[in-house]
Scaffold this active site. Sequence first.
Site, mmCIF file in Angstrom:
data_model
loop_
_atom_site.group_PDB
_atom_site.id
_atom_site.type_symbol
_atom_site.label_atom_id
_atom_site.label_comp_id
_atom_site.label_asym_id
_atom_site.label_seq_id
_atom_site.Cartn_x
_atom_site.Cartn_y
_atom_site.Cartn_z
ATOM 1 N N CYS A 139 67.883 -14.856 19.994
ATOM 2 C CA CYS A 139 69.122 -14.708 20.768
ATOM 3 C C CYS A 139 69.688 -13.283 20.724
ATOM 4 O O CYS A 139 70.479 -12.903 21.587
ATOM 5 C CB CYS A 139 70.182 -15.697 20.299
ATOM 6 S SG CYS A 139 69.665 -17.398 20.500
ATOM 7 N N ASN A 141 73.338 -22.080 25.994
ATOM 8 C CA ASN A 141 72.779 -20.959 25.244
ATOM 9 C C ASN A 141 71.427 -20.587 25.862
ATOM 10 O O ASN A 141 70.454 -21.331 25.721
ATOM 11 C CB ASN A 141 72.625 -21.356 23.765
ATOM 12 C CG ASN A 141 72.069 -20.228 22.914
ATOM 13 O OD1 ASN A 141 71.608 -19.206 23.427
ATOM 14 N ND2 ASN A 141 72.107 -20.418 21.611
ATOM 15 N N HIS A 188 77.359 -13.149 22.827
ATOM 16 C CA HIS A 188 76.294 -14.145 22.976
ATOM 17 C C HIS A 188 76.955 -15.500 23.215
ATOM 18 O O HIS A 188 77.941 -15.856 22.563
ATOM 19 C CB HIS A 188 75.446 -14.175 21.708
ATOM 20 C CG HIS A 188 74.422 -15.265 21.714
ATOM 21 N ND1 HIS A 188 73.625 -15.529 22.805
ATOM 22 C CD2 HIS A 188 74.058 -16.162 20.755
ATOM 23 C CE1 HIS A 188 72.826 -16.545 22.524
ATOM 24 N NE2 HIS A 188 73.073 -16.948 21.295
HETATM 25 O O1 UT7 Z 1 72.182 -18.570 19.153
HETATM 26 C C1 UT7 Z 1 72.254 -19.069 17.857
HETATM 27 C C2 UT7 Z 1 71.728 -20.457 17.992
HETATM 28 N N1 UT7 Z 1 72.485 -21.577 17.658
HETATM 29 C C3 UT7 Z 1 73.807 -21.665 17.467
HETATM 30 O O2 UT7 Z 1 74.579 -20.767 17.488
HETATM 31 C C4 UT7 Z 1 74.300 -23.042 17.144
HETATM 32 C C5 UT7 Z 1 75.308 -23.016 16.044
HETATM 33 N N2 UT7 Z 1 75.755 -24.338 15.692
HETATM 34 C C6 UT7 Z 1 76.542 -25.082 16.489
HETATM 35 O O3 UT7 Z 1 76.848 -24.677 17.599
HETATM 36 C C7 UT7 Z 1 77.062 -26.376 15.950
HETATM 37 O O4 UT7 Z 1 76.739 -26.471 14.582
HETATM 38 C C8 UT7 Z 1 76.551 -27.630 16.701
HETATM 39 C C9 UT7 Z 1 77.178 -27.704 18.077
HETATM 40 C C10 UT7 Z 1 75.037 -27.596 16.801
HETATM 41 C C11 UT7 Z 1 76.939 -28.885 15.936
HETATM 42 O O5 UT7 Z 1 78.344 -28.926 15.760
HETATM 43 P P1 UT7 Z 1 78.971 -29.212 14.321
HETATM 44 O O6 UT7 Z 1 80.428 -29.259 14.499
HETATM 45 O O7 UT7 Z 1 78.424 -28.177 13.374
HETATM 46 O O8 UT7 Z 1 78.451 -30.642 14.011
HETATM 47 P P2 UT7 Z 1 77.523 -31.156 12.808
HETATM 48 O O9 UT7 Z 1 76.146 -30.612 12.922
HETATM 49 O O10 UT7 Z 1 78.258 -30.925 11.519
HETATM 50 O O11 UT7 Z 1 77.477 -32.697 13.111
HETATM 51 C C12 UT7 Z 1 78.654 -33.510 13.123
HETATM 52 C C13 UT7 Z 1 78.272 -34.925 13.520
HETATM 53 C C14 UT7 Z 1 77.062 -35.464 12.764
HETATM 54 O O12 UT7 Z 1 77.302 -36.826 12.493
HETATM 55 P P3 UT7 Z 1 77.731 -37.312 11.031
HETATM 56 O O13 UT7 Z 1 76.611 -36.864 10.127
HETATM 57 O O14 UT7 Z 1 79.031 -36.619 10.743
HETATM 58 O O15 UT7 Z 1 77.840 -38.790 11.188
HETATM 59 C C15 UT7 Z 1 75.947 -35.321 13.763
HETATM 60 O O16 UT7 Z 1 74.913 -36.266 13.560
HETATM 61 O O17 UT7 Z 1 77.922 -34.969 14.917
HETATM 62 C C16 UT7 Z 1 76.649 -35.593 15.075
HETATM 63 N N3 UT7 Z 1 75.963 -35.016 16.220
HETATM 64 C C17 UT7 Z 1 76.169 -35.441 17.462
HETATM 65 N N4 UT7 Z 1 76.938 -36.412 17.980
HETATM 66 C C18 UT7 Z 1 76.927 -36.585 19.300
HETATM 67 C C19 UT7 Z 1 75.092 -33.985 16.237
HETATM 68 N N5 UT7 Z 1 74.710 -33.736 17.501
HETATM 69 C C20 UT7 Z 1 75.358 -34.617 18.282
HETATM 70 C C21 UT7 Z 1 75.385 -34.863 19.662
HETATM 71 N N6 UT7 Z 1 76.178 -35.837 20.138
HETATM 72 N N7 UT7 Z 1 74.658 -34.124 20.533
#
Ligand code: UT7
Length: 319
Positions: free
Chosen positions: A113, A276, A246
Amino acid sequence: MSYSRIIGTGGYLPEKILTNADLEAMVDTSDQWILERTGIHSRHLAAEDQDTCDLAENAARLALAAAEIEASDLDLIIVATTTPDRIFPSTACLLQARLGVHGATAFDIQAVCSGFIYALSIADKFIKTGAARRALVIGAEIFSRMVNWTDRNTCILFGDGAGAVVLEASDEPGILSTHLHADGAYKDMLTVPATVADGRLNGDGFVKMQGNEVFKFAVKVLNSVVKEILADNQLDESAIDWLVPHQANIRIINATAKKLKLPMEKVVVTVPTHGNTSAASVPLALDVAVRDGRIQRGQILLLEAVGGGFTWGAVLVKY
Ligand code: UT7
């Protein structure tokens, strides 16, 4: 000639749009969750018969037209991509052939990225040292082909696209400063671990991401690199006319803007409709804001990105 200046920008997004509603039918997710956690409501996906070079070519031709130069005027082509069409030759060489350019320097760079930020910095150094006069710098990606469409942790985030700029040697600034960093200790936090051997893909060919850790790391290093670039140029936050970040997650963008005490009116945001697009995200956002007239000549732009590696960096530009 002591500077490189951006003399044209271009962007291309494939026609097909995948909405959050479409994703609701594919994985256990909701429009509300995706919007709240990422700010994304749709993203573009390349058609089956499109390759990364097609996307790059569309963006490149628009940037060349905006710069009012011919492809034959270029002496450097750099394509930042994580999703090249072939293992080799580079996508830059494939693009060079499409553009009918012969003999100019052409190569790809891989910083995921942050790829465009790296490529822009490299092109700037070629021009500053006199090794090139006119450079085409592109970020182009078809990430959708490396995404596991049954993994809700990753498939909601990514989209396809390409963005391009043309740089030219100039007595006037120009790119003011570029700062690049990497730390391979984080190699497993965001990766496609597969290798190619014996004519086969070995291992997992899908994007693997520890989302929450990536999020925290991204906020931390972006905050530090934007501070670093301002300090190095003896500028304070009020000098910035536009932050062109980004486009990974609106919450990461908000955090950087807050650190810079910038109102969101001074931030170019495309993540809601682009998702992204990895190396394409910064040049696409730049092109959008140039073409809609928000970014004007003489303004100070701060470009930044973070990606797998980890890699991160920032570029300060007098547009
Ligand atoms: O260019 C660099 C590349 N990547 C990035 O910059 C991504 C950086 N990370 C993020 O943008 C975020 O971490 C995400 C959007 C990927 C995830 O958001 P988060 O607030 O960090 O959520 P999390 O991973 O802590 O997950 C929270 C909950 C989990 O459930 P439990 O364990 O709390 O029951 C996940 O299983 O949300 C769940 N979850 C979803 N729920 C609905 C994860 N993905 C999804 C989904 N829909 N698509």
